[in-house]
Design a protein around this motif. Structure first.
Motif, PDB file in Angstrom:
ATOM      1  N   TYR A  42      25.448  48.838  20.586  1.00 39.84           N
ATOM      2  CA  TYR A  42      26.654  49.187  19.846  1.00 39.84           C
ATOM      3  C   TYR A  42      27.494  47.923  19.634  1.00 39.84           C
ATOM      4  N   ARG A  43      28.431  48.021  18.708  1.00 36.13           N
ATOM      5  CA  ARG A  43      29.449  46.981  18.612  1.00 36.13           C
ATOM      6  C   ARG A  43      30.810  47.645  18.467  1.00 36.13           C
ATOM      7  N   VAL A  44      31.820  46.974  19.000  1.00 32.76           N
ATOM      8  CA  VAL A  44      33.178  47.468  18.901  1.00 32.76           C
ATOM      9  C   VAL A  44      34.032  46.395  18.252  1.00 32.76           C
ATOM     10  N   ASN A  45      34.883  46.806  17.321  1.00 31.11           N
ATOM     11  CA  ASN A  45      35.815  45.885  16.686  1.00 31.11           C
ATOM     12  C   ASN A  45      36.930  45.568  17.684  1.00 31.11           C
ATOM     13  N   VAL A  46      37.112  44.286  17.999  1.00 33.00           N
ATOM     14  CA  VAL A  46      38.067  43.901  19.029  1.00 33.00           C
ATOM     15  C   VAL A  46      39.488  44.297  18.653  1.00 33.00           C
ATOM     16  N   GLU A  47      39.819  44.242  17.379  1.00 35.32           N
ATOM     17  CA  GLU A  47      41.186  44.545  16.949  1.00 35.32           C
ATOM     18  C   GLU A  47      41.438  46.037  16.844  1.00 35.32           C
ATOM     19  N   THR A  48      40.470  46.797  16.289  1.00 37.91           N
ATOM     20  CA  THR A  48      40.701  48.209  16.003  1.00 37.91           C
ATOM     21  C   THR A  48      40.074  49.146  17.023  1.00 37.91           C
ATOM     22  N   SER A  49      39.159  48.652  17.863  1.00 39.84           N
ATOM     23  CA  SER A  49      38.412  49.450  18.838  1.00 39.84           C
ATOM     24  C   SER A  49      37.467  50.456  18.189  1.00 39.84           C
ATOM     25  N   VAL A  50      37.146  50.280  16.896  1.00 38.17           N
ATOM     26  CA  VAL A  50      36.172  51.150  16.224  1.00 38.17           C
ATOM     27  C   VAL A  50      34.773  50.795  16.706  1.00 38.17           C
ATOM     28  N   ILE A  51      33.996  51.812  17.104  1.00 33.91           N
ATOM     29  CA  ILE A  51      32.664  51.624  17.667  1.00 33.91           C
ATOM     30  C   ILE A  51      31.601  52.023  16.645  1.00 33.91           C
ATOM     31  N   GLU A  52      30.540  51.228  16.567  1.00 38.09           N
ATOM     32  CA  GLU A  52      29.435  51.498  15.643  1.00 38.09           C
ATOM     33  C   GLU A  52      28.116  51.318  16.384  1.00 38.09           C
TER      34      GLU A  52
END
Length: 298
Positions: free
Chosen positions: A272-282
């Motif tokens: 997975y990856r998480v956006n550091v700024e928004t915490s959105v996970i993909e």
């Protein structure tokens, strides 16, 4: 839909050429390329996989035998360093120039390389214990960092010290120290003369340290106040990015925008990856096999 290339076919060759930039048709190479370890569902096939997140392409690293693990990128992104049968190897992403970097009986796992490419820290497995060692690639000198009291301030009285992570400037080494079920991440200042390693979160469980590209922050897994997940340090305080107890081995993208990690939050080990700024996970990998230990290309 992710397209996974099989071993040895035309599709694999095309993926290799696309991802390594040979067929980039004048465009710059994609910024979001990673390598990770893969096992099939029967735990019989072990492979190193390269993923182009932007183009949604995945292919097995060519010319690397099954049973290889702990892959990382060299600081210039031109080589992949990995472990097979306890020894260190390097290879280009297109499968050329395979070289053996060590040849001894040491059982190595979980490696990290300094930005100058000279030193590799790793966890050394021996008799169900782990200790941190540093190999100088030019001289073949090995420093045992956490195993013996002869090395003074870095000695940690626990049987398990693992997951070393160099700071970008090469002056500090973070690692995980475990006693029983309790793990703490320490940071050792290798240039200091009298400082002992310090925990990043005093008295709290923490695992899998990973420095940010600018060296100003660190990602790690923790269970702070009973809240599991991947955390980062912001202005000296932990900030939670993910929320599952199986999240682990975080790795920063080169631009610091994303943190990749593995997790079994959906039932199987996946990347997975998480956006550091928004915490959105993909989720980045599919539903077959087990994917873990991602590392972004610099």
């Amino acid at each position: 839909m992710w397209r996974v290339a099989g071993i040895g076919g035309l599709l694999t060759l095309i993926c290799v050429l696309l991802i390594t930039g040979v067929m980039a048709f004048g465009k710059t190479q994609p910024a979001h390329i990673m390598i990770y370890s893969y096992q099939d569902e029967l735990y019989e096939l072990y492979q190193l996989m390269i993923m182009d997140v932007d183009r949604q392409l995945v292919y097995p690293l060519p010319s690397v035998k099954a049973g290889s693990y702990s892959p990382i990128w060299s600081p210039d992104g031109e080589q992949i360093i990995f472990v097979r049968a306890g020894n260190l190897f390097s290879i280009r992403p297109d499968g050329r120039d395979l070289q053996q970097l060590s040849a001894d009986a040491t059982q190595r796992v979980e490696i990290s390389m300094t930005q100058d490419g000279r030193r590799i820290a790793y966890a050394r497995a021996s008799n169900f214990t782990y200790s941190i060692e540093i190999l100088d690639i030019l001289t073949n000198e090995i420093i045992r960092l956490t195993e013996s009291e002869d090395f003074g301030r870095f000695f940690v009285e626990t049987p398990l010290t693992r997951f070393p992570a160099w700071s970008p400037d090469g002056t500090q080494l973070a690692y995980q120290s475990t006693l029983g079920t309790h793990s703490i991440v320490y940071v050792a200042n290798l240039n200091a003369t009298d400082d002992r390693p310090n925990p990043i979160i005093d008295g709290e469980l923490a695992r899998f340290p990973a420095w940010s590209p600018d060296g100003q922050s660190m990602a790690f897994y923790a269970e702070l106040d009973g809240n599991p997940g991947i955390y980062i340090i912001v202005d000296g305080q932990p900030r939670r990015l993910t929320d599952h107890l199986t999240d682990g081995q975080p790795a920063w993208s080169a631009n610091g925008q994303y943190i990749a990690y593995h997790s079994r939050r959906d039932g199987m080990w996946a990347i997975y990856r998480v956006n550091v700024e928004t915490s959105v996970i993909e989720r980045l990998t599919g539903n077959t096999g087990y994917a873990y230990a991602p590392q972004w290309k610099p």
